[in-house]
Design a protein around this motif. Structure first.
Motif, PDB file in Angstrom:
ATOM      1  N   PRO A 255      34.419  20.942  53.777  1.00  0.00           N
ATOM      2  CA  PRO A 255      35.791  20.462  53.609  1.00  0.00           C
ATOM      3  C   PRO A 255      35.905  19.563  52.382  1.00  0.00           C
ATOM      4  N   SER A 256      37.036  19.638  51.725  1.00  0.00           N
ATOM      5  CA  SER A 256      37.270  18.811  50.540  1.00  0.00           C
ATOM      6  C   SER A 256      37.515  17.362  50.959  1.00  0.00           C
ATOM      7  N   ASP A 257      37.464  16.462  49.992  1.00  0.00           N
ATOM      8  CA  ASP A 257      37.742  15.050  50.269  1.00  0.00           C
ATOM      9  C   ASP A 257      39.165  14.875  50.795  1.00  0.00           C
ATOM     10  N   ASP A 258      40.118  15.614  50.224  1.00  0.00           N
ATOM     11  CA  ASP A 258      41.505  15.535  50.690  1.00  0.00           C
ATOM     12  C   ASP A 258      41.643  16.044  52.117  1.00  0.00           C
ATOM     13  N   SER A 259      40.962  17.125  52.428  1.00  0.00           N
ATOM     14  CA  SER A 259      41.004  17.662  53.786  1.00  0.00           C
ATOM     15  C   SER A 259      40.433  16.658  54.782  1.00  0.00           C
ATOM     16  N   ARG A 260      39.333  16.048  54.404  1.00  0.00           N
ATOM     17  CA  ARG A 260      38.690  15.050  55.266  1.00  0.00           C
ATOM     18  C   ARG A 260      39.597  13.830  55.442  1.00  0.00           C
ATOM     19  N   ALA A 261      40.245  13.378  54.365  1.00  0.00           N
ATOM     20  CA  ALA A 261      41.147  12.228  54.430  1.00  0.00           C
ATOM     21  C   ALA A 261      42.346  12.520  55.328  1.00  0.00           C
ATOM     22  N   ALA A 262      42.896  13.713  55.218  1.00  0.00           N
ATOM     23  CA  ALA A 262      44.042  14.103  56.052  1.00  0.00           C
ATOM     24  C   ALA A 262      43.647  14.172  57.523  1.00  0.00           C
ATOM     25  N   THR A 263      42.507  14.781  57.798  1.00  0.00           N
ATOM     26  CA  THR A 263      42.034  14.895  59.182  1.00  0.00           C
ATOM     27  C   THR A 263      41.762  13.519  59.777  1.00  0.00           C
ATOM     28  N   ASP A 264      41.131  12.645  58.997  1.00  0.00           N
ATOM     29  CA  ASP A 264      40.841  11.282  59.470  1.00  0.00           C
ATOM     30  C   ASP A 264      42.123  10.491  59.721  1.00  0.00           C
ATOM     31  N   ALA A 265      43.124  10.657  58.857  1.00  0.00           N
ATOM     32  CA  ALA A 265      44.386   9.939  59.023  1.00  0.00           C
ATOM     33  C   ALA A 265      45.104  10.372  60.298  1.00  0.00           C
ATOM     34  N   VAL A 266      45.163  11.657  60.546  1.00  0.00           N
ATOM     35  CA  VAL A 266      45.811  12.162  61.769  1.00  0.00           C
ATOM     36  C   VAL A 266      45.057  11.677  63.008  1.00  0.00           C
ATOM     37  N   ALA A 267      43.734  11.668  62.946  1.00  0.00           N
ATOM     38  CA  ALA A 267      42.927  11.179  64.070  1.00  0.00           C
ATOM     39  C   ALA A 267      43.178   9.687  64.308  1.00  0.00           C
ATOM     40  N   THR A 268      43.295   8.919  63.240  1.00  0.00           N
ATOM     41  CA  THR A 268      43.564   7.483  63.368  1.00  0.00           C
ATOM     42  C   THR A 268      44.929   7.237  63.995  1.00  0.00           C
ATOM     43  N   ILE A 269      45.923   7.999  63.593  1.00  0.00           N
ATOM     44  CA  ILE A 269      47.261   7.855  64.175  1.00  0.00           C
ATOM     45  C   ILE A 269      47.225   8.179  65.668  1.00  0.00           C
ATOM     46  N   GLU A 270      46.457   9.181  66.051  1.00  0.00           N
ATOM     47  CA  GLU A 270      46.324   9.532  67.470  1.00  0.00           C
ATOM     48  C   GLU A 270      45.635   8.397  68.245  1.00  0.00           C
ATOM     49  N   ILE A 271      44.635   7.775  67.646  1.00  0.00           N
ATOM     50  CA  ILE A 271      43.952   6.635  68.276  1.00  0.00           C
ATOM     51  C   ILE A 271      44.930   5.476  68.466  1.00  0.00           C
ATOM     52  N   ILE A 272      45.744   5.199  67.440  1.00  0.00           N
ATOM     53  CA  ILE A 272      46.735   4.121  67.518  1.00  0.00           C
ATOM     54  C   ILE A 272      47.753   4.417  68.613  1.00  0.00           C
ATOM     55  N   LYS A 273      48.222   5.653  68.672  1.00  0.00           N
ATOM     56  CA  LYS A 273      49.197   6.051  69.709  1.00  0.00           C
ATOM     57  C   LYS A 273      48.617   5.843  71.105  1.00  0.00           C
ATOM     58  N   ASN A 274      47.398   6.301  71.319  1.00  0.00           N
ATOM     59  CA  ASN A 274      46.760   6.159  72.630  1.00  0.00           C
ATOM     60  C   ASN A 274      46.523   4.690  72.975  1.00  0.00           C
ATOM     61  N   ALA A 275      46.115   3.886  71.994  1.00  0.00           N
ATOM     62  CA  ALA A 275      45.888   2.459  72.231  1.00  0.00           C
ATOM     63  C   ALA A 275      47.199   1.763  72.590  1.00  0.00           C
ATOM     64  N   TYR A 276      48.286   2.145  71.931  1.00  0.00           N
ATOM     65  CA  TYR A 276      49.600   1.582  72.244  1.00  0.00           C
ATOM     66  C   TYR A 276      50.005   1.924  73.680  1.00  0.00           C
ATOM     67  N   GLU A 277      49.861   3.182  74.055  1.00  0.00           N
ATOM     68  CA  GLU A 277      50.234   3.606  75.404  1.00  0.00           C
ATOM     69  C   GLU A 277      49.440   2.854  76.472  1.00  0.00           C
ATOM     70  N   LEU A 278      48.174   2.553  76.170  1.00  0.00           N
ATOM     71  CA  LEU A 278      47.297   1.860  77.122  1.00  0.00           C
ATOM     72  C   LEU A 278      47.319   0.346  76.947  1.00  0.00           C
ATOM     73  N   LYS A 279      48.109  -0.134  75.978  1.00  0.00           N
ATOM     74  CA  LYS A 279      48.179  -1.560  75.643  1.00  0.00           C
ATOM     75  C   LYS A 279      46.800  -2.117  75.293  1.00  0.00           C
ATOM     76  N   ASN A 280      46.013  -1.352  74.577  1.00  0.00           N
ATOM     77  CA  ASN A 280      44.665  -1.732  74.198  1.00  0.00           C
ATOM     78  C   ASN A 280      44.709  -2.411  72.826  1.00  0.00           C
ATOM     79  N   LYS A 281      44.841  -3.734  72.851  1.00  0.00           N
ATOM     80  CA  LYS A 281      45.004  -4.498  71.615  1.00  0.00           C
ATOM     81  C   LYS A 281      43.733  -4.512  70.772  1.00  0.00           C
ATOM     82  N   ASP A 282      42.568  -4.453  71.402  1.00  0.00           N
ATOM     83  CA  ASP A 282      41.314  -4.442  70.632  1.00  0.00           C
ATOM     84  C   ASP A 282      41.219  -3.201  69.756  1.00  0.00           C
ATOM     85  N   THR A 283      41.522  -2.048  70.319  1.00  0.00           N
ATOM     86  CA  THR A 283      41.495  -0.807  69.542  1.00  0.00           C
ATOM     87  C   THR A 283      42.558  -0.834  68.452  1.00  0.00           C
TER      88      THR A 283
END
Length: 146
Positions: free
Chosen positions: A30-58
């Motif tokens: 995968p290219s650097d751009d592909s990796r950056a895009a995939t990582d960004a989407v994964a991070t947004i999903e982590i933030i969404k899940n942490a918000y739903e669970l009220k997980n302030k540490d994450t």
């Protein structure tokens, strides 16, 4: 006629060998751009899940301090469910911008269920992969009861 059949089989075997050798060499990384895009989407999903669970540490690990304060100040819901649909990803030298359509539901005590939807542009630092800003309709704000 016998020689023709043998020649066809021989050519078929050579073709299969050539295909198997050529297919095995081309491992696409995968290219650097592909990796950056995939990582960004994964991070947004982590933030969404942490918000739903009220997980302030994450949240604190994936969101810069100003956004962390904005997100956590409105976490007075009993339960929340968010759905994100990625529409566009733009990569610059400094940031990865992810446009999403979102839908959300929040349950708050006697107010019951509140629904909202919108479009947001998440801006993540390209190096640290942390949420820097949210432009548009933030999915991390509880809608006002009507």
């Amino acid at each position: 006629m016998y020689g023709d059949s043998l020649m066809k089989k021989f050519c078929l075997v050579l073709l299969l060998i050539a295909l198997s050798v050529s297919c095995g060499k081309d491992i696409v990384k995968p290219s650097d751009d592909s990796r950056a895009a995939t990582d960004a989407v994964a991070t947004i999903e982590i933030i969404k899940n942490a918000y739903e669970l009220k997980n302030k540490d994450t949240l604190q690990n994936h969101v810069e301090s100003e956004q962390f304060d904005r997100i956590t100040s409105g976490m007075f819901f009993d339960r929340a469910e968010l759905t994100f649909t990625t529409r566009l990803i733009k990569i610059t030298d400094a940031a990865v911008l992810v446009d999403v359509n979102w839908q959300g539901s929040w349950w708050i005590g006697s107010s019951g269920k509140l629904d909202n939807r919108g479009t947001a542009n998440f801006v993540l630092d390209n190096t640290a992969n942390k949420l820097k800003n949210i432009n548009g309709d933030s999915p991390f704000m509880i809608p006002v009861a009507r």
